[in-house]
Structures are given as C-alpha cells and as structure tokens.
Design a protein around this motif. Structure first.
Motif, PDB file in Angstrom:
ATOM      1  N   LYS A  11     -29.255 -48.234  53.653  1.00  0.00           N
ATOM      2  CA  LYS A  11     -29.752 -48.021  52.372  1.00  0.00           C
ATOM      3  C   LYS A  11     -28.452 -47.616  51.373  1.00  0.00           C
ATOM      4  CE  LYS A  11     -34.113 -45.955  53.567  1.00  0.00           C
ATOM      5  NZ  LYS A  11     -35.024 -44.402  53.374  1.00  0.00           N
ATOM      6  N   SER A  12     -28.457 -47.515  50.501  1.00  0.00           N
ATOM      7  CA  SER A  12     -27.539 -47.244  49.512  1.00  0.00           C
ATOM      8  C   SER A  12     -27.459 -46.027  48.592  1.00  0.00           C
ATOM      9  CB  SER A  12     -27.252 -48.562  48.503  1.00  0.00           C
ATOM     10  OG  SER A  12     -26.047 -48.223  47.589  1.00  0.00           O
ATOM     11  N   LEU A  13     -26.422 -45.333  48.729  1.00  0.00           N
ATOM     12  CA  LEU A  13     -26.434 -44.107  47.869  1.00  0.00           C
ATOM     13  C   LEU A  13     -25.918 -44.397  45.942  1.00  0.00           C
ATOM     14  CD1 LEU A  13     -24.604 -41.478  49.799  1.00  0.00           C
ATOM     15  CD2 LEU A  13     -27.010 -41.283  48.957  1.00  0.00           C
ATOM     16  N   ASN A  14     -25.856 -45.719  46.040  1.00  0.00           N
ATOM     17  CA  ASN A  14     -25.842 -46.170  44.555  1.00  0.00           C
ATOM     18  C   ASN A  14     -27.014 -46.460  43.971  1.00  0.00           C
ATOM     19  OD1 ASN A  14     -22.851 -46.369  44.891  1.00  0.00           O
ATOM     20  ND2 ASN A  14     -23.183 -48.406  45.945  1.00  0.00           N
ATOM     21  N   VAL A  19     -32.166 -37.525  43.198  1.00  0.00           N
ATOM     22  CA  VAL A  19     -31.069 -37.025  42.806  1.00  0.00           C
ATOM     23  C   VAL A  19     -31.270 -35.429  42.409  1.00  0.00           C
ATOM     24  CG1 VAL A  19     -29.246 -37.161  40.787  1.00  0.00           C
ATOM     25  CG2 VAL A  19     -30.192 -39.074  42.017  1.00  0.00           C
ATOM     26  N   ARG A  20     -30.629 -34.625  42.834  1.00  0.00           N
ATOM     27  CA  ARG A  20     -30.746 -32.999  42.202  1.00  0.00           C
ATOM     28  C   ARG A  20     -29.524 -32.703  41.625  1.00  0.00           C
ATOM     29  NH1 ARG A  20     -32.024 -30.401  48.216  1.00  0.00           N
ATOM     30  NH2 ARG A  20     -33.984 -31.845  48.762  1.00  0.00           N
ATOM     31  N   LEU A  29     -29.301 -38.279  47.344  1.00  0.00           N
ATOM     32  CA  LEU A  29     -29.893 -38.222  48.730  1.00  0.00           C
ATOM     33  C   LEU A  29     -30.471 -39.544  49.291  1.00  0.00           C
ATOM     34  CD1 LEU A  29     -31.285 -34.609  48.354  1.00  0.00           C
ATOM     35  CD2 LEU A  29     -29.245 -35.395  49.757  1.00  0.00           C
ATOM     36  N   GLU A  30     -30.589 -39.684  50.398  1.00  0.00           N
ATOM     37  CA  GLU A  30     -31.305 -41.002  51.285  1.00  0.00           C
ATOM     38  C   GLU A  30     -31.693 -40.233  52.251  1.00  0.00           C
ATOM     39  OE1 GLU A  30     -32.151 -43.928  50.410  1.00  0.00           O
ATOM     40  OE2 GLU A  30     -31.121 -44.302  48.647  1.00  0.00           O
ATOM     41  N   GLY A  38     -26.434 -37.269  52.030  1.00  0.00           N
ATOM     42  CA  GLY A  38     -26.247 -37.201  50.667  1.00  0.00           C
ATOM     43  C   GLY A  38     -24.815 -37.222  50.260  1.00  0.00           C
ATOM     44  N   ARG A  39     -24.675 -37.420  48.927  1.00  0.00           N
ATOM     45  CA  ARG A  39     -23.275 -37.504  48.326  1.00  0.00           C
ATOM     46  C   ARG A  39     -23.249 -36.455  47.161  1.00  0.00           C
ATOM     47  NH1 ARG A  39     -21.657 -43.346  46.063  1.00  0.00           N
ATOM     48  NH2 ARG A  39     -23.744 -42.967  44.818  1.00  0.00           N
ATOM     49  N   ALA A  40     -22.528 -35.565  47.186  1.00  0.00           N
ATOM     50  CA  ALA A  40     -22.083 -34.327  46.486  1.00  0.00           C
ATOM     51  C   ALA A  40     -21.315 -34.921  45.386  1.00  0.00           C
ATOM     52  CB  ALA A  40     -22.265 -33.140  46.926  1.00  0.00           C
ATOM     53  N   THR A  41     -21.382 -34.691  44.234  1.00  0.00           N
ATOM     54  CA  THR A  41     -20.396 -34.736  43.351  1.00  0.00           C
ATOM     55  C   THR A  41     -20.478 -33.407  42.365  1.00  0.00           C
ATOM     56  OG1 THR A  41     -20.769 -37.136  42.875  1.00  0.00           O
ATOM     57  CG2 THR A  41     -19.331 -35.929  41.104  1.00  0.00           C
TER      58      THR A  41
END
Length: 95
Positions: A11-14, A19-20, A29-30, A38-41
């Motif tokens: 899967k891709s976080l792209n 999205v929160r 999130l995936e 998750g990828r946090a920014t």
C-alpha cells in the motif's frame, strides 16, 4: 518448517486510506497486515498539548508509537516528565 498463510500486501501513504488533520499537522494512515502504519507531518510550532489535546480530550497521547523520523527535531515529554529530543535518522519507540 511451517507454512505461513500470510499474503503479500503493498500500500502507499501517497494515497492513504485515512487522513487526520489538526492544527499545524496531519497524520496519514494505512492498514496493512493487521497493523496501522502512519506518516505524521508537523509544521513548526506544533505541540501535542495545543494542537491535538483539544481533539483527543486526554492530557497526553495514549497511543504507542514506533517509527523512523525523516526530518526535523521533536521533543517528546512522557507523563512522568521524562523528555527526549529526536532528530532526522532516529528510530523511535514511544510507549
């Protein structure tokens, strides 16, 4: 040797499933293999206590985090007052 019934997943976080968004940041999130990744920014000035606490309604984040920090620096303060600053390249385990 036993055979695993697990299947290959990718899967891709792209293009995340969820999205929160919150003040000065977001988490993408995936769900894969029974886990949430998750990828946090976070933008400069982001603080959990002012940007997420009003949404979560708890005094601190209640989720454990295991991750890799891609860029920037971040100071994490635990409930017991312990603080650690992490930077790009660090691997983190936050209980």
């Amino acid at each position: 040797m036993s055979q695993s019934a697990q299947k290959f997943e990718s899967k891709s976080l792209n293009s995340p499933e969820e999205v929160r968004k919150f003040d000065k940041g977001k988490v993408e999130l995936e769900n894969i293999a029974g886990a949430t990744i998750g990828r946090a920014t976070f933008e400069p000035g982001w603080k959990w206590s002012t940007c997420v606490k009003p949404i979560a309604n708890t005094n601190s984040c209640q989720a454990a985090h295991f991750g890799y920090q891609v860029s920037g620096t971040m100071t994490t303060r635990m409930d017991d007052g312990t603080e650690k600053t992490s930077k790009a390249g660090d691997v983190l385990n936050i209980p």
